[in-house]
Design an enzyme around this catalytic site. Structure first.
Site, PDB file in Angstrom:
ATOM      1  N   GLY A  42      11.884  -4.341 -10.425  1.00 38.38           N
ATOM      2  CA  GLY A  42      13.096  -3.729  -9.885  1.00 38.38           C
ATOM      3  C   GLY A  42      14.324  -4.238 -10.628  1.00 38.38           C
ATOM      4  NE  ARG A 110       6.340 -10.570  14.130  1.00 40.67           N
ATOM      5  CZ  ARG A 110       7.664 -10.400  14.205  1.00 40.67           C
ATOM      6  NH1 ARG A 110       8.282 -10.464  15.353  1.00 40.67           N
ATOM      7  NH2 ARG A 110       8.371 -10.177  13.099  1.00 40.67           N
ATOM      8  CE1 TYR A 149      -0.009   0.528  -8.838  1.00 41.15           C
ATOM      9  CE2 TYR A 149      -1.394   2.365  -9.519  1.00 41.15           C
ATOM     10  CZ  TYR A 149      -0.227   1.894  -8.950  1.00 41.15           C
ATOM     11  OH  TYR A 149       0.737   2.788  -8.486  1.00 41.15           O
ATOM     12  CD  GLN A 166      -9.833  -5.081  13.827  1.00 41.00           C
ATOM     13  OE1 GLN A 166     -10.161  -4.694  12.707  1.00 41.00           O
ATOM     14  NE2 GLN A 166      -9.793  -6.348  14.139  1.00 41.00           N
ATOM     15  NE  ARG A 190       6.552   3.806 -14.118  1.00 44.50           N
ATOM     16  CZ  ARG A 190       6.981   3.745 -12.855  1.00 44.50           C
ATOM     17  NH1 ARG A 190       6.521   4.601 -11.978  1.00 44.50           N
ATOM     18  NH2 ARG A 190       7.862   2.833 -12.479  1.00 44.50           N
TER      19      ARG A 190
END
Ligand code: NAD
Ligand code: UDP
Length: 320
Positions: A42, A110, A149, A166, A190
């Site tokens: 990034g 959570r 990947y 689950q 890329r």
């Protein structure tokens, strides 16, 4: 507009190419946005314009480590996407895919957040079914250079569905096909960014193999719309869903279009095809059309023109 109330939205990989466009959108819509990134691929320039905004927050954090936050929606994008970077430290790539997914799913469990996984067409490997539909299980090498990947992303999908079965975590899984546009890293290898930078600098355009391998390229604005629609789909549609542009191009033809659109003097040169490079890739997007009412609208030339302008600017090559 999507459900109108303001939400707390976490974007992992938020300083990357796709993540930063999501951050732009949610910040503009007035949501409370947390951008989490370790800045491996990034760039701060992707989000600098958001830094002063009261509803935008930047966290430098590595997703391999747990984190405790309170959020409503999680877009899990943290992971290098270009073969050059995900093969740079393959063990780290798997850790990011798998431990990152576990950490984000644990967080979603959570705080009862909804969580979308940025999966990939790479989970189909070198496909022997064409175009690829969601019910195709893929043809993936478990031990090759791309496996960190491909298998990491496959395992992440498994984790998403196991947490859903689950622990009733409210998941969404989107399989993203090759996407391009402004903010792709100029040096990440890329194909579209590489060819545009080579063309703008009048350097040789490096086509791998004979250039007959195909990809289907989706412009970033279309992809962002698809990801947001998928996150906000009814709870009986959790995916996986293909998101991409079904129009397929040969890599050699892509090189020729980019030379034409940039007015470049570059020559095309041929280099060896990388190991396990998929020979063809094209999404079947029937499911996305039916369930999300989504399809891409930007044609390749229009998207390339906007992307070329972006690269002209950041690598400082003047208009001819
Ligand atoms: P990108 O490399 O521009 O963005 C990835 C971001 O994740 C970067 O900002 C990077 O610094 C961050 N990151 C990497 N490892 C991290 C870690 N351990 N902890 C925290 N942050 C980390 O790539 P992109 O094209 O924006 O892709 C975003 C997501 O979409 C990825 O998960 C990728 O696999 C998926 N995807 C993208 C494409 C595409 O064509 N762009 C295709 C398929 C899937
Ligand atoms: N490619 C190429 N020259 C380059 C970079 C890539 O011919 O300089 C080819 C690559 O071999 C692949 C295609 O372009 O067949 C897309 O590559 P990219 O790395 O963009 O994405 P992915 O292989 O992950 O789809």
């Amino acid at each position: 507009m999507y459900p109108s109330s303001q939400k707390r939205i976490l974007v992992t990989g938020g300083a990357g190419f796709l993540g930063s466009h999501l951050c732009d959108r949610f910040t503009a819509e007035g949501h409370d946005v947390i951008c989490l990134d370790n800045f491996f691929t990034g760039a701060k320039r992707n989000i600098t314009h958001l830094l002063g905004k009261p509803n935008f927050e930047l966290l430098r954090h590595d997703l391999v480590q747990p984190i405790f936050l309170e959020v409503d929606d999680i877009y899990n994008l943290a992971c290098p996407a270009s073969p050059f970077y995900y093969q740079y430290n393959p063990v780290k790539t798997i850790k990011t895919c798998v431990m990152g997914a576990i950490n984000m799913l644990g967080l979603a469990k959570r705080v009862k957040a909804r969580i979308l996984q940025a999966s990939t067409s790479e989970i189909y490997g070198n496909p022997n079914v064409h175009p690829q539909k969601e019910d195709y299980w893929g043809n993936v090498n478990t031990i090759g250079p791309r496996s960190c990947y491909d298998e990491g992303k496959r395992c992440a999908e498994t984790l998403f569905f196991d947490y859903h079965r689950q622990n009733r975590v409210n998941i969404r899984v989107a399989r993203i096909f090759n996407t391009y546009g402004p903010r792709v890293h100029p040096d990440d290898g890329r194909v579209i960014s590489t060819f545009i930078v080579q063309a703008l600098k009048n350097r040789d355009i490096t086509v791998f193999g004979e250039g007959t391998q195909t990809r289907s390229f989706c412009y970033v604005d279309d992809m962002i719309e698809g990801l947001v629609k998928m996150m906000n789909s009814p709870d009986d549609f959790i995916g996986p869903v293909n998101l991409g542009n079904p129009i397929e191009f040969r890599i050699l033809d892509l090189a020729r279009v980019i030379i034409r659109l940039t007015g470049s003097k570059s020559r095309i040169v041929f280099e060896p095809l990388p190991v396990d490079d998929p020979l063809q890739r094209q999404p079947d997007i029937t499911l996305a059309k039916q369930r999300l009412g989504w399809q891409p609208y930007t044609d390749l030339e229009s998207g390339l023109k906007k992307t070329i302008e972006y690269f002209r600017d950041i690598i400082q090559v003047p208009n001819p």
